[in-house]
Write a protein that holds these residues in place. Structure first.
Motif, PDB file in Angstrom:
ATOM      1  N   THR A   1       0.259  -1.010  -0.399  1.00  0.00           N
ATOM      2  CA  THR A   1      -0.077  -0.166   0.363  1.00  0.00           C
ATOM      3  C   THR A   1       1.217   1.499   0.173  1.00  0.00           C
ATOM      4  O   THR A   1       1.550   1.203   0.031  1.00  0.00           O
ATOM      5  CB  THR A   1      -1.130   0.112   1.263  1.00  0.00           C
ATOM      6  OG1 THR A   1      -2.082   1.157   1.426  1.00  0.00           O
ATOM      7  CG2 THR A   1      -0.170  -0.051   2.313  1.00  0.00           C
ATOM      8  N   THR A   2       0.806   2.196  -0.717  1.00  0.00           N
ATOM      9  CA  THR A   2       0.918   4.052  -0.198  1.00  0.00           C
ATOM     10  C   THR A   2       0.369   4.630   0.240  1.00  0.00           C
ATOM     11  O   THR A   2       1.093   5.798   0.744  1.00  0.00           O
ATOM     12  CB  THR A   2       1.188   4.289  -1.649  1.00  0.00           C
ATOM     13  OG1 THR A   2       0.320   4.398  -2.350  1.00  0.00           O
ATOM     14  CG2 THR A   2       1.510   2.792  -2.738  1.00  0.00           C
ATOM     15  N   ASP A   3      -0.268   4.056   1.430  1.00  0.00           N
ATOM     16  CA  ASP A   3      -0.950   5.321   2.372  1.00  0.00           C
ATOM     17  C   ASP A   3      -0.336   4.729   3.791  1.00  0.00           C
ATOM     18  O   ASP A   3       0.158   3.645   3.904  1.00  0.00           O
ATOM     19  CB  ASP A   3      -2.118   4.208   2.665  1.00  0.00           C
ATOM     20  CG  ASP A   3      -3.075   5.731   4.350  1.00  0.00           C
ATOM     21  OD1 ASP A   3      -2.519   4.754   5.280  1.00  0.00           O
ATOM     22  OD2 ASP A   3      -4.020   6.182   3.159  1.00  0.00           O
ATOM     23  N   VAL A   4       0.649   5.733   3.632  1.00  0.00           N
ATOM     24  CA  VAL A   4       1.239   5.629   5.317  1.00  0.00           C
ATOM     25  C   VAL A   4       1.496   4.978   6.263  1.00  0.00           C
ATOM     26  O   VAL A   4       1.976   4.763   6.998  1.00  0.00           O
ATOM     27  CB  VAL A   4       2.127   7.400   5.752  1.00  0.00           C
ATOM     28  CG1 VAL A   4       3.131   7.391   6.104  1.00  0.00           C
ATOM     29  CG2 VAL A   4       2.263   7.897   3.925  1.00  0.00           C
ATOM     30  N   LYS A   5       0.274   5.418   6.808  1.00  0.00           N
ATOM     31  CA  LYS A   5      -0.389   4.694   8.150  1.00  0.00           C
ATOM     32  C   LYS A   5      -0.215   3.209   7.645  1.00  0.00           C
ATOM     33  O   LYS A   5      -0.649   2.479   8.720  1.00  0.00           O
ATOM     34  CB  LYS A   5      -1.713   5.506   8.753  1.00  0.00           C
ATOM     35  CG  LYS A   5      -1.910   5.447  10.020  1.00  0.00           C
ATOM     36  CD  LYS A   5      -3.544   5.068  10.342  1.00  0.00           C
ATOM     37  CE  LYS A   5      -4.598   5.263  11.752  1.00  0.00           C
ATOM     38  NZ  LYS A   5      -5.240   5.967  12.042  1.00  0.00           N
ATOM     39  N   GLU A   6      -1.138   2.893   6.573  1.00  0.00           N
ATOM     40  CA  GLU A   6      -1.414   1.800   6.375  1.00  0.00           C
ATOM     41  C   GLU A   6      -0.346   0.834   6.029  1.00  0.00           C
ATOM     42  O   GLU A   6      -0.554  -0.358   6.242  1.00  0.00           O
ATOM     43  CB  GLU A   6      -2.673   1.262   5.412  1.00  0.00           C
ATOM     44  CG  GLU A   6      -3.809   1.913   5.629  1.00  0.00           C
ATOM     45  CD  GLU A   6      -4.943   1.691   3.901  1.00  0.00           C
ATOM     46  OE1 GLU A   6      -3.809   1.370   3.198  1.00  0.00           O
ATOM     47  OE2 GLU A   6      -5.938   2.323   4.313  1.00  0.00           O
ATOM     48  N   LEU A   7       0.722   2.070   5.294  1.00  0.00           N
ATOM     49  CA  LEU A   7       1.953   1.101   5.832  1.00  0.00           C
ATOM     50  C   LEU A   7       3.025   0.808   6.633  1.00  0.00           C
ATOM     51  O   LEU A   7       3.180  -0.628   6.812  1.00  0.00           O
ATOM     52  CB  LEU A   7       3.179   1.846   4.392  1.00  0.00           C
ATOM     53  CG  LEU A   7       4.105   1.583   4.219  1.00  0.00           C
ATOM     54  CD1 LEU A   7       4.003  -0.241   3.226  1.00  0.00           C
ATOM     55  CD2 LEU A   7       4.940   2.513   3.039  1.00  0.00           C
ATOM     56  N   GLY A   8       2.404   1.526   7.707  1.00  0.00           N
ATOM     57  CA  GLY A   8       2.773   1.381   9.257  1.00  0.00           C
ATOM     58  C   GLY A   8       2.453   0.359   9.401  1.00  0.00           C
ATOM     59  O   GLY A   8       3.393  -0.706  10.267  1.00  0.00           O
TER      60      GLY A   8
ATOM     61  N   ARG B  83      13.101  -1.006  14.234  1.00  0.00           N
ATOM     62  CA  ARG B  83      12.379   0.276  14.757  1.00  0.00           C
ATOM     63  C   ARG B  83      11.217  -0.264  13.896  1.00  0.00           C
ATOM     64  O   ARG B  83       9.922   0.238  14.552  1.00  0.00           O
ATOM     65  CB  ARG B  83      13.106   1.409  14.931  1.00  0.00           C
ATOM     66  CG  ARG B  83      13.649   1.509  16.383  1.00  0.00           C
ATOM     67  CD  ARG B  83      14.693   3.012  16.092  1.00  0.00           C
ATOM     68  NE  ARG B  83      15.513   2.661  15.091  1.00  0.00           N
ATOM     69  CZ  ARG B  83      15.805   4.035  13.841  1.00  0.00           C
ATOM     70  NH1 ARG B  83      14.461   5.002  13.765  1.00  0.00           N
ATOM     71  NH2 ARG B  83      16.070   3.558  13.179  1.00  0.00           N
ATOM     72  N   LEU B  84      10.996  -0.453  12.662  1.00  0.00           N
ATOM     73  CA  LEU B  84       9.929  -0.004  11.826  1.00  0.00           C
ATOM     74  C   LEU B  84       8.922  -1.718  12.091  1.00  0.00           C
ATOM     75  O   LEU B  84       7.826  -1.212  12.266  1.00  0.00           O
ATOM     76  CB  LEU B  84      10.237  -0.084  10.064  1.00  0.00           C
ATOM     77  CG  LEU B  84       8.951  -0.590   9.185  1.00  0.00           C
ATOM     78  CD1 LEU B  84       8.244   0.610   9.686  1.00  0.00           C
ATOM     79  CD2 LEU B  84       9.286   0.244   7.926  1.00  0.00           C
ATOM     80  N   MET B  85       9.162  -2.177  12.048  1.00  0.00           N
ATOM     81  CA  MET B  85       9.043  -3.292  11.878  1.00  0.00           C
ATOM     82  C   MET B  85       8.321  -4.203  13.544  1.00  0.00           C
ATOM     83  O   MET B  85       6.923  -4.721  13.728  1.00  0.00           O
ATOM     84  CB  MET B  85      10.242  -5.047  11.473  1.00  0.00           C
ATOM     85  CG  MET B  85      10.209  -5.033  10.199  1.00  0.00           C
ATOM     86  SD  MET B  85      11.001  -3.853   9.947  1.00  0.00           S
ATOM     87  CE  MET B  85      11.827  -4.001   8.061  1.00  0.00           C
ATOM     88  N   SER B  86       8.947  -3.718  13.935  1.00  0.00           N
ATOM     89  CA  SER B  86       8.255  -3.774  15.404  1.00  0.00           C
ATOM     90  C   SER B  86       7.727  -2.125  15.920  1.00  0.00           C
ATOM     91  O   SER B  86       6.945  -2.633  17.565  1.00  0.00           O
ATOM     92  CB  SER B  86       9.600  -3.905  16.620  1.00  0.00           C
ATOM     93  OG  SER B  86      10.932  -5.145  16.482  1.00  0.00           O
ATOM     94  N   GLY B  87       7.724  -1.465  15.297  1.00  0.00           N
ATOM     95  CA  GLY B  87       7.032  -0.359  15.783  1.00  0.00           C
ATOM     96  C   GLY B  87       7.203   0.491  17.247  1.00  0.00           C
ATOM     97  O   GLY B  87       6.532   0.098  17.666  1.00  0.00           O
ATOM     98  N   THR B  88       8.530   0.389  17.195  1.00  0.00           N
ATOM     99  CA  THR B  88       9.019   0.686  18.341  1.00  0.00           C
ATOM    100  C   THR B  88      10.629   1.947  18.634  1.00  0.00           C
ATOM    101  O   THR B  88      11.103   2.443  17.301  1.00  0.00           O
ATOM    102  CB  THR B  88      10.438  -1.089  18.663  1.00  0.00           C
ATOM    103  OG1 THR B  88      10.777  -0.905  20.644  1.00  0.00           O
ATOM    104  CG2 THR B  88      11.302  -1.339  18.567  1.00  0.00           C
TER     105      THR B  88
END
Length: 385
Positions: A57-64, A314-319
């Motif tokens: 997806t190219t939606d920033v929130k959805e991609l995160g 940090r991206l994959m763990s949302g940390t």
């Protein structure tokens, strides 16, 4: 077998830090992957700039959210897919500079004063860059990010770890690359990738070369695989630090009466003060631990192993470092004093010259925690413990 050691509860008492104090506290990060820490908006931006069309997806929130859900899925295929996307947008000089600058700025804004960030140059050659050009671009990005952080009122210094992949056969070449750039911000070497089936001794020549050059290196060991991986990393390869090292608890027995027995490998790791680069949230995702409260970092810190706190991806763990410490404060009741202990552990274990580590501890870390403790005492009105 070592005599029994009573286990006490760590972190009891006052000075439990607030989330804002945790963020402001000076922190040191030793285990962070550049390709695992991109901002979702940067992934979208770079995909558009480079013509990469493979994003879910190219939606920033959805991609995160997609990155975190894929990493949490328990599926190795989905977990590895996350890195396929980040590496895909990191194939040009401009992209590498952008990602590295973002990294430095994000860490500085989170209170990190020193970080060693690692990446594998061999994964960024699809756009025609050479290995040396990859390193030069990342170094340029880190210096830019440090300057941007200073302009924003934050301070940070970034050291780079050059990583070779365990399943590949380029470790000697990558070790020579790390050594070639050691006076330009590259502070050490690492190997990463699947442990099972790819023991560190496959890369013995690279480690022997680095030892001959008096260079530093860490090895991912004791995460997905057990004690043999740790033993080989230390006794065959001579690692200065252990990436994760969480499975060292397999050599520690906690008896019903609360006493603890250390096996010979665990005792060696503790006696030699070998740093453990622990990444709590990542370890939960990879099933190396079942919860923050059950994470071996609690036991190992009580037993005074050289434990450090890190982010991994940090991206994959949302940390972030603040979030990692926040989880540990909640799970174990850690205080500002405990946070300082972890941070000094990390700075002592960094691959910087001794005088620079000492200056960072005495001039930045200790004063920073002293200020926070003084604020706590003033707000509590207790005048002390």
């Amino acid at each position: 077998m070592e005599k029994q050691i009573p286990v006490t509860t760590a972190g009891t008492g006052p000075r439990i830090p607030t989330p804002e104090q945790i963020r402001r506290a000076p922190k040191v990060l030793l285990h962070d992957h550049l390709d695992g820490g991109l901002r979702p908006e940067t992934v979208v931006e770079l995909a558009a700039a480079t013509g990469y069309e493979g994003l879910p997806t190219t939606d920033v929130k959805e991609l995160g959210e997609w990155f975190r859900e894929a990493a949490d899925s328990g599926s190795l295929v989905r977990y590895l897919e996350t890195f396929a996307h980040t590496c895909a947008v990191m194939q040009t000089r401009e992209a590498l500079i952008k990602v590295a600058a973002d990294c430095a700025e994000d860490l500085a804004a989170d209170g990190v004063v020193y970080a060693e960030v690692r990446y594998a140059p061999e994964q960024h050659l699809e756009g025609g860059l050479t290995l040396d050009e990859v390193v030069e671009a990342v170094q340029e990005g880190f210096r830019l990010g440090e300057a941007n952080a200073r302009a924003a009122g934050n301070r940070i210094r970034i050291g780079t770890l050059i990583t070779a992949m365990r399943h590949a056969a380029r470790s000697q070449e990558i070790a020579e690359l790390a050594n070639r750039h050691r006076d330009a911000g590259v502070v050490g070497f690492d190997i990463a990738g699947a442990e099972a089936g790819y023991p560190p001794t496959r890369h013995q020549a690279a480690f022997d070369y680095l030892k001959g050059e008096n260079n530093h290196f860490t090895i991912h060991a004791g995460e997905a695989f057990g004690l043999p991986s740790i033993w080989e990393a230390l006794q065959c390869c001579g690692a200065d630090r252990l990436g994760h090292g969480v499975r060292i608890v397999d050599d520690i027995t906690v008896n019903e009466d609360g006493g603890v027995e250390l096996g010979r490998l665990a005792a060696y790791v503790r006696d030699k003060r070998i740093p453990l680069e622990m990444c709590p949230t990542s370890n939960l995702q990879t099933a190396a631990a079942t919860s923050y409260a059950e994470h071996p970092i609690g036991l190992l810190s009580r037993l005074k192993f050289r434990v450090t706190v890190n982010t991994d991806n940090r991206l994959m763990s949302g940390t972030s470092m603040s979030q990692e410490f926040g989880h540990l404060v909640e799970a174990f009741g850690y205080t500002l004093g405990d946070m300082e202990w972890f941070t000094v552990n990390a700075m002592k274990s960094a691959f910087l010259p001794f005088d620079e580590r000492l200056a960072m501890i005495n001039d930045v870390i200790k004063p920073g925690y002293a200020e926070l403790k003084a604020e706590w005492l003033f707000s509590a009105g207790t005048g002390g413990n």
